[in-house]
Design a protein around this motif. Structure first.
Motif, PDB file in Angstrom:
ATOM      1  N   HIS A 111       0.842  -1.211   0.000  1.00  0.00           N
ATOM      2  CA  HIS A 111       0.000   0.000   0.000  1.00  0.00           C
ATOM      3  C   HIS A 111       0.870   1.251   0.000  1.00  0.00           C
ATOM      4  O   HIS A 111       0.622   2.202   0.748  1.00  0.00           O
ATOM      5  CB  HIS A 111      -0.961   0.008   1.198  1.00  0.00           C
ATOM      6  CG  HIS A 111      -1.683  -1.286   1.367  1.00  0.00           C
ATOM      7  ND1 HIS A 111      -2.607  -1.722   0.458  1.00  0.00           N
ATOM      8  CD2 HIS A 111      -1.591  -2.245   2.328  1.00  0.00           C
ATOM      9  CE1 HIS A 111      -3.054  -2.897   0.843  1.00  0.00           C
ATOM     10  NE2 HIS A 111      -2.456  -3.236   1.969  1.00  0.00           N
ATOM     11  N   HIS A 112       1.929   1.217  -0.796  1.00  0.00           N
ATOM     12  CA  HIS A 112       2.822   2.364  -0.888  1.00  0.00           C
ATOM     13  C   HIS A 112       2.154   3.416  -1.772  1.00  0.00           C
ATOM     14  O   HIS A 112       1.857   3.159  -2.929  1.00  0.00           O
ATOM     15  CB  HIS A 112       4.155   1.913  -1.498  1.00  0.00           C
ATOM     16  CG  HIS A 112       5.309   2.776  -1.080  1.00  0.00           C
ATOM     17  ND1 HIS A 112       6.190   2.408  -0.096  1.00  0.00           N
ATOM     18  CD2 HIS A 112       5.715   3.998  -1.490  1.00  0.00           C
ATOM     19  CE1 HIS A 112       7.091   3.359   0.073  1.00  0.00           C
ATOM     20  NE2 HIS A 112       6.819   4.333  -0.762  1.00  0.00           N
ATOM     21  N   GLY A 113       1.895   4.589  -1.236  1.00  0.00           N
ATOM     22  CA  GLY A 113       1.171   5.621  -1.976  1.00  0.00           C
ATOM     23  C   GLY A 113       2.083   6.642  -2.628  1.00  0.00           C
ATOM     24  O   GLY A 113       3.262   6.376  -2.865  1.00  0.00           O
ATOM     25  N   LEU A 114       1.521   7.826  -2.904  1.00  0.00           N
ATOM     26  CA  LEU A 114       2.276   8.852  -3.629  1.00  0.00           C
ATOM     27  C   LEU A 114       2.127  10.206  -2.947  1.00  0.00           C
ATOM     28  O   LEU A 114       1.082  10.502  -2.351  1.00  0.00           O
ATOM     29  CB  LEU A 114       1.773   8.933  -5.074  1.00  0.00           C
ATOM     30  CG  LEU A 114       2.057   7.689  -5.926  1.00  0.00           C
ATOM     31  CD1 LEU A 114       1.191   7.675  -7.183  1.00  0.00           C
ATOM     32  CD2 LEU A 114       3.538   7.597  -6.318  1.00  0.00           C
ATOM     33  N   GLU A 115       3.170  10.991  -3.063  1.00  0.00           N
ATOM     34  CA  GLU A 115       3.130  12.366  -2.556  1.00  0.00           C
ATOM     35  C   GLU A 115       3.131  13.293  -3.745  1.00  0.00           C
ATOM     36  O   GLU A 115       3.903  13.105  -4.689  1.00  0.00           O
ATOM     37  CB  GLU A 115       4.359  12.626  -1.679  1.00  0.00           C
ATOM     38  CG  GLU A 115       4.391  13.991  -1.029  1.00  0.00           C
ATOM     39  CD  GLU A 115       5.235  15.034  -1.765  1.00  0.00           C
ATOM     40  OE1 GLU A 115       5.315  16.169  -1.274  1.00  0.00           O
ATOM     41  OE2 GLU A 115       5.799  14.745  -2.838  1.00  0.00           O
ATOM     42  N   ALA A 116       2.215  14.308  -3.721  1.00  0.00           N
ATOM     43  CA  ALA A 116       2.110  15.241  -4.850  1.00  0.00           C
ATOM     44  C   ALA A 116       2.378  16.655  -4.359  1.00  0.00           C
ATOM     45  O   ALA A 116       1.880  17.054  -3.312  1.00  0.00           O
ATOM     46  CB  ALA A 116       0.702  15.150  -5.448  1.00  0.00           C
ATOM     47  N   GLY A 117       3.146  17.387  -5.144  1.00  0.00           N
ATOM     48  CA  GLY A 117       3.479  18.752  -4.743  1.00  0.00           C
ATOM     49  C   GLY A 117       2.895  19.793  -5.678  1.00  0.00           C
ATOM     50  O   GLY A 117       3.200  20.974  -5.566  1.00  0.00           O
ATOM     51  N   SER A 118       2.058  19.355  -6.625  1.00  0.00           N
ATOM     52  CA  SER A 118       1.445  20.296  -7.565  1.00  0.00           C
ATOM     53  C   SER A 118       0.204  19.628  -8.154  1.00  0.00           C
ATOM     54  O   SER A 118      -0.002  18.416  -7.968  1.00  0.00           O
ATOM     55  CB  SER A 118       2.426  20.618  -8.700  1.00  0.00           C
ATOM     56  OG  SER A 118       2.669  19.445  -9.450  1.00  0.00           O
ATOM     57  N   LYS A 119      -0.586  20.414  -8.917  1.00  0.00           N
ATOM     58  CA  LYS A 119      -1.800  19.840  -9.530  1.00  0.00           C
ATOM     59  C   LYS A 119      -1.433  18.710 -10.483  1.00  0.00           C
ATOM     60  O   LYS A 119      -2.065  17.660 -10.505  1.00  0.00           O
ATOM     61  CB  LYS A 119      -2.548  20.925 -10.311  1.00  0.00           C
ATOM     62  CG  LYS A 119      -3.460  21.754  -9.449  1.00  0.00           C
ATOM     63  CD  LYS A 119      -4.228  22.749 -10.287  1.00  0.00           C
ATOM     64  CE  LYS A 119      -3.370  23.961 -10.588  1.00  0.00           C
ATOM     65  NZ  LYS A 119      -4.108  25.074 -11.185  1.00  0.00           N
TER      66      LYS A 119
END
Ligand code: PLP
Length: 624
Positions: A111-119
């Motif tokens: 269940h490794h997810g993602l980090e987002a820093g922009s749209k």
């Protein structure tokens, strides 16, 4: 292998075979498969994928994700920690579609997810998430559109957190969530006072440009209370900086973050998640030390320290253990990519053969240079060094004033070079040497011209003096007899590499082999999977390189899973607003005028137009 320190920085992924080839090692249960990188390069050439190229080994990405998740699971189990770990990969560290797809695929079992820093990164995260137990963490400035997207994700059941970087963002989140009737998941990024060592130490401390000050944090809490939405505040985020070399800084940071976590619970927020950001380092140097390009801890130690610090801080306050989130980027992807390139040419800094005697009627300075050449010994290195430069410069002065010929100048320069070479070779026998003499081997080193652009493929070397391990991928059972610095294909004096990792520390030159006629010489820059690809730029209009993604199989072979051809010249021209069709038309007009004026024939015109069109579709790098 010893010369290049591969067993120090290779982390069991890279080694040198008995045949003298650099190999990638992959573990299948008890079985270790080693694949020579040169075999993959030969396969690439057969498929028309020229150098330079980024080679990705999928297995290494898979292995890093597994290691990180299992190290946290072990630390959690052994410490009796009562919650779990959820990693999120920061998309900015490598946004390439196939890398994110692989991370999402390999990471889904944890269940490794993602980090987002922009749209744009949130859109990637939303399209790549594999299951609802994986998290999406949104950092960075968020506008209405960004927030709406995150709220829709929330409504679909995705655990998508908005982490507040500034208090201002909260107003938009409250307004949009009220308008859409969706409760957001909110996190707060705090500014820790604990400072870290290493290059990125400005991500923490009072002057950090990110995160809320303590009073701004309380402002957020009060506003949430007023809006009756304190129940949405569930995550505490802190990021001390990337590539943290000292484990003590990480532990201190977790302890300080826990004080904030406890404070927010005291204020009535439910909490439940603590996100320690990135920072898990990569030992580029393999020195295992508290220094910028290294780290004084291993992966297990990193996980134990975080888990233990959380327990030590929260247990006395009877606070339930939160879900542990980390946003490890470079530690996940750095190993999986390498930049491969061939050497185009060598400029040896080596004297031409010297006549046995000074030519007749030679100037006194030339005769003196001949004597110095005979006289050099380990006892008089400094004196000979001074003399050689003095007589050479005097000859140059005479040349300037028209009192020496070009041949005399060339002879004086060649003699001085021969003396310096002799001095450089005798340095190991000298008792003491000055700083000037210490720098001599670097001044005497060769320049190997590599088929790559530093600005396109290794921007951190230029921007922040990053060190990456570099070594030839073949001929490693032959002694490298030259010392060299590397120059790239751009005509920029910054396009060079003159700091190298060696087992005895950072060196100014790299030992390399002499080129063989008719045979390519390949080098690899290792551990370049993090940050390099999208930070790279189009300096001199060298575009993206070819990229190959390979999967090593249990039988000892490898499969070319994906291949991407790098930018063509037409591609890079269109990035800077040229229209290749219009350019061809302009060139055609010039050629037609030349036909009209009788300077070229019509068949020649056709040949030139063909060459122009062909170049447009060619690779931006040197093609053999
Ligand atoms: N999270 C945040 C907020 C960051 O700014 C960074 C990079 O600096 C990372 C995660 C990734 O850090 P690292 O590559 O050191 O794991």
């Amino acid at each position: 292998a010893r010369l290049y320190g591969v067993r120090d920085w290779g982390s069991d992924y890279f080694d040198v075979s008995e045949e003298g080839n650099a190999v990638v090692s992959v573990q299948f249960g008890e079985k270790t498969i080693q694949v020579p990188i040169i075999d993959i390069v030969n396969g690439m050439r057969e498929r028309g994928l020229d150098m330079p190229a980024v080679l990705r080994i999928e297995n290494l990405l898979d292995h890093r994700i597994t290691q990180l998740n299992e190290a946290f699971a072990r630390a959690i189990e052994e410490a009796g920690y009562k919650n779990h770990y959820r990693g999120v990969f920061p998309i900015k560290v490598n946004q390439q579609c196939h890398v994110i797809e692989e991370i999402a695929d390999y990471g889904s079992r944890y269940h490794h997810g993602l980090e987002a820093g922009s749209k744009a990164e949130l859109i990637i995260a939303l399209s790549q998430l594999r299951d609802q137990d994986s998290l999406i963490v949104c950092n960075g400035y968020k506008d209405e559109e960004f927030i709406e997207l995150g709220l829709y994700a929330r409504q679909m059941g995705i655990k998508c957190f908005f982490v507040l970087e500034t208090a201002m963002e909260l107003d938009i989140i409250l307004e949009r969530s009220r308008a859409l009737g969706i409760d957001p998941l909110i996190g707060v990024r705090i500014r820790l006072a604990s400072m870290v060592e290493g290059h990125w130490n400005e991500d923490s401390g009072d002057r950090s440009i990110f995160g809320l000050s303590t009073s701004a944090l309380l402002g957020v809490v009060d506003k949430l209370k007023q809006a009756n939405m304190l129940h949405c505040l569930q995550l505490l985020h802190s990021h001390l900086g990337s590539q943290i070399p000292n484990i003590r800084n990480i532990r201190t940071g977790v302890m300080e973050a826990c004080r904030f976590y406890a404070g927010l619970i005291e204020e009535g927020a439910p909490m439940g998640y603590i996100d320690m950001g990135g920072g898990l380092a990569v030992d580029y140097e393999g020195a295992r030390s508290n220094s910028t390009h290294s780290m004084n801890y291993g992966l297990d130690e990193y996980c134990y320290n975080i888990v233990e610090a959380l327990q030590e801080s929260l247990d006395p306050l009877d606070i339930p253990h939160p879900v542990i989130i980390s946003e490890s980027g470079r530690a996940l992807v750095a190993y999986s990519s390498m930049l491969l390139f061939n050497v185009l040419e060598v400029r040896e800094h080596k004297a031409e053969p010297i006549p046995t005697e000074p030519p007749e009627d030679s100037h006194d300075h030339i005769i003196n240079l001949f004597s110095v050449l005979d006289y050099v010994s380990p006892e008089n290195l400094q004196e000979c060094y001074n003399d050689s430069l003095y007589y050479r410069d005097e000859m140059r002065e005479l040349f300037h004033h028209g009192q020496a010929t070009i041949r005399e100048r060339a002879l004086a320069e060649n003699l001085a070079l021969a003396i310096l070479e002799k001095i450089s070779n005798l340095l190991p026998q000298a008792r003491r040497i000055s700083q000037e003499l210490e720098a001599l081997p670097e001044l005497m080193s060769d320049i190997y011209y590599g088929n790559f652009s530093l600005f396109q493929s290794l921007p951190d070397i230029w921007a922040i003096d990053q060190l990456f391990p570099i070594m030839p991928i073949h001929r490693l059972n032959e002694a490298p007899v030259r010392d060299a610095v590397l120059a790239d294909m751009t005509c920029d004096c910054d396009g060079k590499i003159d700091n190298f990792i060696s087992p005895t520390g950072v060196k100014k030159t790299l030992p390399l082999h002499e080129l063989k006629q008719g045979e390519e010489y390949y080098l690899s820059v290792f551990l370049v999977g993090a940050y390099q690809e999208t930070l790279g730029d189009l300096h001199n209009l060298f575009g993206d390189t070819n990229v190959v993604s390979v999967h090593i199989n249990e039988e000892g072979g490898f499969d070319f899973r994906r291949e991407f051809h790098g930018d063509s010249i037409a591609d890079v021209l269109s990035y800077v607003e040229y229209d290749p069709k219009h350019m061809l038309e302009q060139f055609r007009r010039i050629a037609e005028e030349a036909v009209r004026d009788g300077r070229i024939s019509v068949p020649m015109r056709q040949q030139m137009l063909h060459a122009f069109k062909e170049s447009m579709h060619g690779y931006t790098f040197f093609e053999r």
